[in-house]
Design a protein around this motif. Sequence first.
Motif, short mmCIF file in Angstrom:
data_model
loop_
_atom_site.label_atom_id
_atom_site.label_comp_id
_atom_site.label_asym_id
_atom_site.label_seq_id
_atom_site.Cartn_x
_atom_site.Cartn_y
_atom_site.Cartn_z
N GLY A 72 9.43 -12.28 -0.33
CA GLY A 72 10.20 -13.33 -0.98
C GLY A 72 9.35 -14.47 -1.49
O GLY A 72 8.12 -14.48 -1.33
N PRO A 73 9.96 -15.48 -2.13
CA PRO A 73 9.23 -16.65 -2.62
C PRO A 73 8.51 -17.38 -1.48
O PRO A 73 8.95 -17.34 -0.32
CB PRO A 73 10.32 -17.52 -3.23
N TYR A 74 7.41 -18.03 -1.80
CA TYR A 74 6.63 -18.84 -0.85
C TYR A 74 6.10 -18.03 0.33
O TYR A 74 5.82 -18.59 1.39
CB TYR A 74 7.46 -20.02 -0.31
N SER A 75 5.91 -16.72 0.17
CA SER A 75 5.58 -15.88 1.32
C SER A 75 4.14 -15.41 1.36
O SER A 75 3.77 -14.69 2.28
CB SER A 75 6.50 -14.64 1.33
N ALA A 76 3.31 -15.77 0.37
CA ALA A 76 1.95 -15.23 0.31
C ALA A 76 0.92 -16.34 0.22
O ALA A 76 1.21 -17.46 -0.20
CB ALA A 76 1.82 -14.28 -0.87
N LEU A 77 -0.32 -16.01 0.59
CA LEU A 77 -1.39 -17.00 0.66
C LEU A 77 -2.73 -16.34 0.40
O LEU A 77 -2.98 -15.20 0.82
CB LEU A 77 -1.39 -17.66 2.04
N TYR A 78 -3.58 -17.07 -0.28
CA TYR A 78 -4.95 -16.65 -0.58
C TYR A 78 -5.84 -17.01 0.60
O TYR A 78 -5.83 -18.15 1.07
CB TYR A 78 -5.37 -17.38 -1.84
N LEU A 79 -6.64 -16.06 1.08
CA LEU A 79 -7.63 -16.33 2.12
C LEU A 79 -9.02 -16.35 1.51
O LEU A 79 -9.39 -15.44 0.76
CB LEU A 79 -7.60 -15.25 3.20
N TYR A 80 -9.78 -17.39 1.82
CA TYR A 80 -11.19 -17.43 1.46
C TYR A 80 -12.00 -17.11 2.71
O TYR A 80 -11.89 -17.79 3.74
CB TYR A 80 -11.59 -18.79 0.90
N LEU A 81 -12.83 -16.05 2.64
CA LEU A 81 -13.55 -15.54 3.80
C LEU A 81 -15.02 -15.94 3.74
O LEU A 81 -15.69 -15.70 2.73
CB LEU A 81 -13.45 -14.02 3.85
N PHE A 82 -15.51 -16.55 4.83
CA PHE A 82 -16.95 -16.78 4.92
C PHE A 82 -17.66 -15.42 4.93
O PHE A 82 -17.08 -14.39 5.26
CB PHE A 82 -17.28 -17.56 6.20
N ASP A 83 -18.96 -15.43 4.59
CA ASP A 83 -19.70 -14.18 4.45
C ASP A 83 -19.66 -13.33 5.72
O ASP A 83 -19.54 -12.11 5.65
CB ASP A 83 -21.15 -14.46 4.07
N GLU A 84 -19.75 -13.97 6.90
CA GLU A 84 -19.76 -13.18 8.13
C GLU A 84 -18.42 -12.48 8.35
O GLU A 84 -18.36 -11.40 8.91
CB GLU A 84 -20.11 -14.06 9.33
N VAL A 85 -17.34 -13.10 7.87
CA VAL A 85 -16.03 -12.46 7.96
C VAL A 85 -15.93 -11.33 6.94
O VAL A 85 -15.45 -10.23 7.24
CB VAL A 85 -14.90 -13.48 7.74
N LEU A 86 -16.40 -11.60 5.74
CA LEU A 86 -16.35 -10.60 4.68
C LEU A 86 -17.11 -9.34 5.08
O LEU A 86 -16.64 -8.21 4.85
CB LEU A 86 -16.97 -11.20 3.41
#
Length: 432
Positions: free
Chosen positions: A81-95
């Motif tokens: 639904g609306p307002y249900s998603a989000l962008y994650l920015y991953l540090f290199d160690e997480v990536l």
Amino acid sequence: MDGILTQGTTAPVGNTSTANETTEAGTEPLPTGNMPTATTIYDIQMGLVAEGTTVTLEGVIVVSPVQNDSSAVIVQDPMGGPYSALYLYLFDEVLMGVPLAPGDELTITGEYSEFFDSSQLTIAGVADVQITGSAEIPAPLDVSAAEIVAGVDSAEQYEGVPVCLTDVTTTDATNQFGDFHVDDGAAVSNFFLFGTDDFLQVLPGTEFARLCGPLLYSFEEYKVAPRSGMDYDGSVLGCADAAPLTTISEVQQQMFAVGDLVRLEDVVVTTPWETDQEVFWAQDPAGGMYSGIAVYLPRAEGFAPVPGDVVSLCGSYEEFFEQSQIQLASASDLVAGPSGPVPMPEPVTADDAVTEPWEGVLVRIDGPTVTTETDMFGEWTVDDVLRLTPEFFSMGWPMPMVDETFTSLTGVVVFSFDNYKLAPRDMADIVP
């Protein structure tokens, strides 16, 4: 921070709420703090969480591939639904340390921020991501193109959310940043498709029965970002079937509108392929004013243009930062013929060279005198008006003294950073 925008990348979609705003119900946003606060994507996107707050989200689902170049992935609440998603920015160690894939169910901890007006959660450590299982990815929401255009009130509710457009037609070609537009000005991005066989190289008039993907935000546009070839269903229109045959001179004299498809036959390459910008210059064989233009050639597979090559090509007429160019959708839109002589450079004055009729044309300036020293970009000026630029030089570019005179300077007239400039192709174009 590592998330600096570059050409060809897409920033997350942004929520315009600030930490000082209150909700409609009068509730103050959650305070900034170092201790993680359990919340939901909905609360973040509705402005109930202050920027800088460290939050924990439980049971969210990965709904996109990981975009390694931008260290990004999209997650969504399982209800969709609306307002249900989000962008994650991953540090290199997480990536590198957490192999995420669509369908992974996660518990994540990170810091919420608005990055260039786009909501994102920054994940700093491997311990901040736990894969707790797998889940079905929520189905995309059907929307109209008009609902997701920047500036429309309805667009922001779909930030990050996978959406689907149906029965839309492209209105321009894929540009250098991997973007194009469809009906009502809605933008589409190749954000997740760079480097894949599913990359969308389109021309105006391409019809899509279905075009889906998370709605991202970058450079003041909301953009549908297909995740793979499964997210779209369309047939690409062949350029040669749609474009009228014309000449460079007619294009440069504005007989076509920006974005129009044009087809050129037997034009002559006058410069090498400028690899940093993926551009070379070509000219009508007869030469003269308005006879030259830049050609954007992406990934010149099997063909590296050299002066004298005779080519036929098809693409869209564009003004790239006010420099006229023919933009090819792919290397297949160029057909190389036999090589021949390069047109003789047109003898002009420095004052002539800084005018629009000579943009893109191979010209020669006789007896010019250096009037400024070399600047930080390697450029210097002759006769007070014409800049010389090392467009085609990686080394060996001269740095003359003021009042030094040349027998002649030859090159193609380019336009960049609000100036017409002469770009010699090699040292043979610079006669001391």
